[in-house]
Write an enzyme that holds these catalytic residues in place. Structure first.
Site, PDB file in Angstrom:
ATOM      1  N   ARG A  57       0.793  -1.224   0.000  1.00  0.00           N
ATOM      2  CA  ARG A  57       0.000   0.000   0.000  1.00  0.00           C
ATOM      3  C   ARG A  57       0.830   1.283   0.000  1.00  0.00           C
ATOM      4  O   ARG A  57       0.563   2.189  -0.783  1.00  0.00           O
ATOM      5  CB  ARG A  57      -0.924   0.049   1.233  1.00  0.00           C
ATOM      6  CG  ARG A  57      -2.190  -0.714   1.088  1.00  0.00           C
ATOM      7  CD  ARG A  57      -2.563  -1.330   2.409  1.00  0.00           C
ATOM      8  NE  ARG A  57      -1.563  -2.325   2.758  1.00  0.00           N
ATOM      9  CZ  ARG A  57      -1.606  -3.578   2.323  1.00  0.00           C
ATOM     10  NH1 ARG A  57      -2.584  -3.976   1.588  1.00  0.00           N
ATOM     11  NH2 ARG A  57      -0.644  -4.444   2.627  1.00  0.00           N
ATOM     12  N   THR A  58       1.799   1.369   0.889  1.00  0.00           N
ATOM     13  CA  THR A  58       2.504   2.648   1.036  1.00  0.00           C
ATOM     14  C   THR A  58       3.261   2.968  -0.245  1.00  0.00           C
ATOM     15  O   THR A  58       3.185   4.083  -0.775  1.00  0.00           O
ATOM     16  CB  THR A  58       3.458   2.587   2.245  1.00  0.00           C
ATOM     17  OG1 THR A  58       2.741   2.081   3.366  1.00  0.00           O
ATOM     18  CG2 THR A  58       4.009   3.959   2.575  1.00  0.00           C
ATOM     19  N   LYS A  86      26.783  -3.773  -1.839  1.00  0.00           N
ATOM     20  CA  LYS A  86      28.258  -3.675  -1.880  1.00  0.00           C
ATOM     21  C   LYS A  86      28.791  -2.939  -0.657  1.00  0.00           C
ATOM     22  O   LYS A  86      29.972  -2.607  -0.602  1.00  0.00           O
ATOM     23  CB  LYS A  86      28.694  -2.921  -3.146  1.00  0.00           C
ATOM     24  CG  LYS A  86      28.196  -3.520  -4.443  1.00  0.00           C
ATOM     25  CD  LYS A  86      28.557  -2.589  -5.607  1.00  0.00           C
ATOM     26  CE  LYS A  86      27.562  -2.721  -6.742  1.00  0.00           C
ATOM     27  NZ  LYS A  86      27.632  -1.583  -7.670  1.00  0.00           N
ATOM     28  N   ARG A 107      11.235   3.928   3.286  1.00  0.00           N
ATOM     29  CA  ARG A 107      10.847   2.917   4.287  1.00  0.00           C
ATOM     30  C   ARG A 107      12.101   2.130   4.648  1.00  0.00           C
ATOM     31  O   ARG A 107      12.840   1.681   3.764  1.00  0.00           O
ATOM     32  CB  ARG A 107       9.772   1.962   3.766  1.00  0.00           C
ATOM     33  CG  ARG A 107       9.556   0.798   4.739  1.00  0.00           C
ATOM     34  CD  ARG A 107       8.348  -0.026   4.445  1.00  0.00           C
ATOM     35  NE  ARG A 107       7.129   0.699   4.780  1.00  0.00           N
ATOM     36  CZ  ARG A 107       5.925   0.133   4.824  1.00  0.00           C
ATOM     37  NH1 ARG A 107       5.781  -1.152   4.564  1.00  0.00           N
ATOM     38  NH2 ARG A 107       4.864   0.839   5.137  1.00  0.00           N
ATOM     39  N   HIS A 135       4.977   5.932  11.498  1.00  0.00           N
ATOM     40  CA  HIS A 135       4.462   5.784  10.136  1.00  0.00           C
ATOM     41  C   HIS A 135       3.492   6.951   9.932  1.00  0.00           C
ATOM     42  O   HIS A 135       2.272   6.772   9.899  1.00  0.00           O
ATOM     43  CB  HIS A 135       3.761   4.424  10.023  1.00  0.00           C
ATOM     44  CG  HIS A 135       3.499   3.948   8.622  1.00  0.00           C
ATOM     45  ND1 HIS A 135       3.644   4.748   7.508  1.00  0.00           N
ATOM     46  CD2 HIS A 135       3.074   2.736   8.164  1.00  0.00           C
ATOM     47  CE1 HIS A 135       3.319   4.046   6.424  1.00  0.00           C
ATOM     48  NE2 HIS A 135       2.973   2.831   6.802  1.00  0.00           N
TER      49      HIS A 135
END
Ligand code: CP
Length: 309
Positions: A57-58, A86, A107, A135
């Site tokens: 969703r986000t 890396k 996120r 959030h």
């Protein structure tokens, strides 16, 4: 507040009047989010969508929001396909996104990652969830949903149910609801109670949440039931998870004596905590709630770039 260039890291950085501005502007975005009206206000702007943790969703609603405003999106949903693999630091990854774009959505699995990123970027950074931390955009769409469905947030009786210890959405929401003087009840297994610092944030706003492990004590009087998933991925100890998994499941029988206009919300994804038989009832708001992520994120993208409808 002047939103232009502002980082969106935690809901606690915003006043109630700031939140009201965002909610009102998001309401204006709804027809654009549905594709019924058309705008090019973010034409020429680029969004970096950096997802170090899984999301449906986000990520997709941010990308939809940017596309609906005619901006462009770059980024990744699989950090193993980036130079992090890396050994590149988060700071250097953010420096690159800053060079390539006008807004950064991040996120990350580490609490505090978004605030750290904001220190390395000129562009506004929007926290799309940082570990067990915050959030804020989910919180804003939750408030938008309650405002839209109930016409006001003040005084609503809201039950937050489930994993209140690790659930970042409920941490942000409990604080924000207390700004509006909502009545809060926290329902969870004992080992997953709301962290003390969140309870204290509510108390500082004059709200004294009621805590219990028994949903039947509060469900009959609730206006909003906000259900969360017990998040296997947040538990440091598999045994702790196995003790609480399946602690509760909302089914039709449990709704026999609830208010007719009770709305059931969930940030999603759900696993077993809401039975699918609830989906077709008038109480089920969670899919509409997930759609609301688009107008709310459109409003935020417009506000932080300072390019308005
Ligand atoms: N509500 C929410 O954050 O969902 P995703 O994890 O799918 O983005």
């Amino acid at each position: 507040m002047d939103f232009k260039g502002k980082d969106i890291i935690s809901i606690t950085d915003f006043s109630k009047s700031d939140i009201n501005v965002i909610i009102k502007y998001a309401q204006k975005m709804v027809p654009y989010a549905k594709g019924k009206e058309y705008t090019r206000i973010l034409d020429g702007k680029v969004l970096s969508s950096l997802f170090f943790e899984p999301s449906t969703r986000t990520r997709l609603s941010f990308e939809s929001a940017m596309n609906r405003l005619c901006g462009r999106v770059i980024g990744f949903a699989d950090p193993t396909a980036t130079s992090q693999k890396k050994g590149e630091t988060l700071a250097d990854t953010i420096r690159m996104a800053d060079a390539y774009s006008d807004i950064i959505v991040l996120r990350h699995h580490l609490e505090g990652a978004a605030r750290l990123a904001a220190e390395f970027a000129e562009a506004p950074v929007i926290n799309a969830g940082d570990g067990t931390g915050r959030h804020p955009t989910q919180c804003l769409l939750d408030l938008f949903t309650i405002q839209t469905e109930k016409k006001h947030i003040e005084g609503q009786k809201v039950v937050l149910l489930g994993d209140l210890k690790y659930g970042r959405t409920v941490h942000s929401l409990a604080y924000a609801l207390s700004l509006y003087g909502a009545e809060l009840a926290f329902v969870s297994p004992k080992s997953l109670q709301m962290p003390k610092e969140v309870v204290n944030e509510c108390k500082e706003q004059g709200v004294n949440p009621f805590s219990t492990s028994k949903l039947e004590k509060v469900i009959h009087d609730a206006d909003v039931l906000y259900v969360t998933r017990i998040q296997r991925e947040r538990f440091p100890d598999a045994e702790e998870y196995s003790r609480v998994v399946g602690s509760y499941q909302i089914n039709k029988a449990m709704l026999s004596n609830v208010k007719e206009d009770l709305i059931i919300m969930h940030p999603l994804p759900r696993v077993t905590e809401i039975s699918p038989e609830i989906d077709a009832t008038p109480h089920a708001l969670y899919f509409k709630q997930a759609f609301n992520g688009v107008p709310v994120r459109m409003a935020l993208l417009s506000l932080v770039t300072g390019v308005m409808l």
